[in-house]
Design a protein around this motif. Structure first.
Motif, PDB file in Angstrom:
ATOM      1  N   LEU A 123       0.828  -1.212   0.000  1.00  0.00           N
ATOM      2  CA  LEU A 123       0.000   0.000   0.000  1.00  0.00           C
ATOM      3  C   LEU A 123       0.859   1.256   0.000  1.00  0.00           C
ATOM      4  CD1 LEU A 123      -2.875  -1.014   2.427  1.00  0.00           C
ATOM      5  CD2 LEU A 123      -3.052  -0.595  -0.024  1.00  0.00           C
ATOM      6  N   SER A 124       1.905   1.276   0.789  1.00  0.00           N
ATOM      7  CA  SER A 124       2.800   2.438   0.813  1.00  0.00           C
ATOM      8  C   SER A 124       3.446   2.666  -0.550  1.00  0.00           C
ATOM      9  CB  SER A 124       3.892   2.250   1.863  1.00  0.00           C
ATOM     10  OG  SER A 124       3.338   2.183   3.142  1.00  0.00           O
ATOM     11  N   THR A 125       3.850   1.592  -1.190  1.00  0.00           N
ATOM     12  CA  THR A 125       4.476   1.695  -2.506  1.00  0.00           C
ATOM     13  C   THR A 125       3.484   2.189  -3.547  1.00  0.00           C
ATOM     14  OG1 THR A 125       5.990  -0.099  -1.935  1.00  0.00           O
ATOM     15  CG2 THR A 125       5.734   0.404  -4.282  1.00  0.00           C
ATOM     16  N   VAL A 126       2.279   1.640  -3.541  1.00  0.00           N
ATOM     17  CA  VAL A 126       1.253   2.051  -4.508  1.00  0.00           C
ATOM     18  C   VAL A 126       0.876   3.513  -4.297  1.00  0.00           C
ATOM     19  CG1 VAL A 126      -1.150   1.701  -5.232  1.00  0.00           C
ATOM     20  CG2 VAL A 126       0.341  -0.266  -4.884  1.00  0.00           C
ATOM     21  N   ILE A 127       0.664   3.908  -3.049  1.00  0.00           N
ATOM     22  CA  ILE A 127       0.298   5.296  -2.750  1.00  0.00           C
ATOM     23  C   ILE A 127       1.408   6.240  -3.173  1.00  0.00           C
ATOM     24  CG2 ILE A 127      -0.091   6.911  -0.842  1.00  0.00           C
ATOM     25  CD1 ILE A 127      -1.754   4.609   0.468  1.00  0.00           C
ATOM     26  N   SER A 128       2.640   5.883  -2.888  1.00  0.00           N
ATOM     27  CA  SER A 128       3.779   6.714  -3.300  1.00  0.00           C
ATOM     28  C   SER A 128       3.846   6.831  -4.820  1.00  0.00           C
ATOM     29  CB  SER A 128       5.076   6.108  -2.762  1.00  0.00           C
ATOM     30  OG  SER A 128       6.185   6.791  -3.261  1.00  0.00           O
ATOM     31  N   PHE A 129       3.648   5.721  -5.524  1.00  0.00           N
ATOM     32  CA  PHE A 129       3.703   5.731  -6.982  1.00  0.00           C
ATOM     33  C   PHE A 129       2.588   6.596  -7.569  1.00  0.00           C
ATOM     34  CE2 PHE A 129       2.900   4.135 -11.252  1.00  0.00           C
ATOM     35  CZ  PHE A 129       4.176   4.045 -11.769  1.00  0.00           C
ATOM     36  N   VAL A 130       1.368   6.418  -7.059  1.00  0.00           N
ATOM     37  CA  VAL A 130       0.222   7.163  -7.590  1.00  0.00           C
ATOM     38  C   VAL A 130       0.374   8.664  -7.329  1.00  0.00           C
ATOM     39  CG1 VAL A 130      -2.262   7.527  -7.295  1.00  0.00           C
ATOM     40  CG2 VAL A 130      -1.380   5.224  -7.554  1.00  0.00           C
ATOM     41  N   THR A 131       0.857   9.029  -6.151  1.00  0.00           N
ATOM     42  CA  THR A 131       0.980  10.458  -5.841  1.00  0.00           C
ATOM     43  C   THR A 131       2.191  11.097  -6.503  1.00  0.00           C
ATOM     44  OG1 THR A 131       2.090   9.943  -3.755  1.00  0.00           O
ATOM     45  CG2 THR A 131      -0.271  10.368  -3.663  1.00  0.00           C
ATOM     46  N   ASN A 132       3.322  10.418  -6.508  1.00  0.00           N
ATOM     47  CA  ASN A 132       4.541  11.027  -7.049  1.00  0.00           C
ATOM     48  C   ASN A 132       4.690  10.888  -8.562  1.00  0.00           C
ATOM     49  OD1 ASN A 132       5.321  11.771  -4.453  1.00  0.00           O
ATOM     50  ND2 ASN A 132       6.376   9.844  -4.111  1.00  0.00           N
ATOM     51  N   GLU A 133       4.383   9.725  -9.096  1.00  0.00           N
ATOM     52  CA  GLU A 133       4.583   9.500 -10.527  1.00  0.00           C
ATOM     53  C   GLU A 133       3.390   9.920 -11.365  1.00  0.00           C
ATOM     54  OE1 GLU A 133       7.512   8.527 -11.789  1.00  0.00           O
ATOM     55  OE2 GLU A 133       8.289   8.452  -9.745  1.00  0.00           O
ATOM     56  N   MET A 134       2.181   9.679 -10.845  1.00  0.00           N
ATOM     57  CA  MET A 134       0.986   9.973 -11.625  1.00  0.00           C
ATOM     58  C   MET A 134       0.339  11.306 -11.235  1.00  0.00           C
ATOM     59  SD  MET A 134      -0.643   6.212 -12.070  1.00  0.00           S
ATOM     60  CE  MET A 134      -1.599   6.723 -13.487  1.00  0.00           C
ATOM     61  N   LYS A 135       0.886  11.928 -10.197  1.00  0.00           N
ATOM     62  CA  LYS A 135       0.429  13.255  -9.731  1.00  0.00           C
ATOM     63  C   LYS A 135      -1.054  13.267  -9.379  1.00  0.00           C
ATOM     64  CE  LYS A 135       4.493  14.936 -10.649  1.00  0.00           C
ATOM     65  NZ  LYS A 135       5.514  14.482  -9.780  1.00  0.00           N
ATOM     66  N   MET A 136      -1.501  12.234  -8.674  1.00  0.00           N
ATOM     67  CA  MET A 136      -2.891  12.157  -8.211  1.00  0.00           C
ATOM     68  C   MET A 136      -2.889  12.258  -6.700  1.00  0.00           C
ATOM     69  SD  MET A 136      -4.489   9.206 -10.574  1.00  0.00           S
ATOM     70  CE  MET A 136      -4.651   9.420 -12.330  1.00  0.00           C
ATOM     71  N   GLN A 137      -4.012  12.665  -6.156  1.00  0.00           N
ATOM     72  CA  GLN A 137      -4.135  12.863  -4.716  1.00  0.00           C
ATOM     73  C   GLN A 137      -4.948  11.729  -4.114  1.00  0.00           C
ATOM     74  OE1 GLN A 137      -5.988  16.582  -3.748  1.00  0.00           O
ATOM     75  NE2 GLN A 137      -5.776  16.281  -1.569  1.00  0.00           N
ATOM     76  N   ILE A 138      -4.411  11.110  -3.063  1.00  0.00           N
ATOM     77  CA  ILE A 138      -5.108  10.036  -2.378  1.00  0.00           C
ATOM     78  C   ILE A 138      -6.127  10.629  -1.422  1.00  0.00           C
ATOM     79  CG2 ILE A 138      -4.825   8.125  -0.738  1.00  0.00           C
ATOM     80  CD1 ILE A 138      -3.693   7.480  -3.472  1.00  0.00           C
ATOM     81  N   VAL A 139      -7.319  10.028  -1.365  1.00  0.00           N
ATOM     82  CA  VAL A 139      -8.390  10.468  -0.482  1.00  0.00           C
ATOM     83  C   VAL A 139      -8.466   9.481   0.674  1.00  0.00           C
ATOM     84  CG1 VAL A 139     -10.852  10.903  -0.287  1.00  0.00           C
ATOM     85  CG2 VAL A 139      -9.667  11.369  -2.426  1.00  0.00           C
ATOM     86  N   ASP A 140      -8.474   9.976   1.887  1.00  0.00           N
ATOM     87  CA  ASP A 140      -8.584   9.099   3.073  1.00  0.00           C
ATOM     88  C   ASP A 140     -10.016   8.740   3.340  1.00  0.00           C
ATOM     89  OD1 ASP A 140      -5.980  10.872   4.711  1.00  0.00           O
ATOM     90  OD2 ASP A 140      -5.853   9.030   3.578  1.00  0.00           O
TER      91      ASP A 140
END
Length: 140
Positions: A123-140
């Motif tokens: 989960l940490s890896t996926v969240i990091s990839f989505v936010t840093n590489e794809m420039k998307m914001q994770i919603v809690d």
């Protein structure tokens, strides 16, 4: 046997769905701006009651604007990522799980579904990839 990217992405997708990890497509800031602006205008026009009415109207408007703009990470992985991005994510996940020594999907799937530390690493890896590489914001 090498780990199949598609199978790994499906397993990761199940994990992110299970944890209800979602992203927003650049609508949170707009929603906050609409809500804040209507609250401010309501306050100017009607004082304390205007603040409440303006905030309520703004919140409803912001909610309507953002309808359909929040999507699951699983949707992003399976539908929007390119094959190259999926491969990059796979490599990062395998690197994050290197302490567990997964050799193939037969070992990796039970590890993903049954080990809390492995799930957190993924989960940490996926969240990091989505936010840093794809420039998307994770919603809690």
């Amino acid at each position: 046997m090498p780990i199949d990217t598609r199978e790994l992405m499906e397993a990761v997708g199940m994990l992110t769905d299970q944890r209800n990890v979602r992203v927003t497509i650049k609508s949170s800031a707009k929603g906050a701006m609409v809500c804040g602006t209507t609250c401010f205008i309501g306050g100017l026009l009607g004082g304390p009651v205007g603040l409440a009415v303006g905030g309520t109207i703004g919140a409803i408007g912001a909610g309507m604007m953002s309808k359909g703009k929040f999507r699951s990470v699983n949707e992003i992985i399976m539908q929007e990522m390119s094959d190259r991005e999926r491969e990059q994510l796979k490599e990062r996940i395998l690197k994050a799980l290197s302490q567990f020594h997964p050799t193939d999907m037969a070992v990796l799937l039970p590890l993903i579904m049954g080990n809390a530390a492995a799930q957190q690493a993924i989960l940490s890896t996926v969240i990091s990839f989505v936010t840093n590489e794809m420039k998307m914001q994770i919603v809690d």
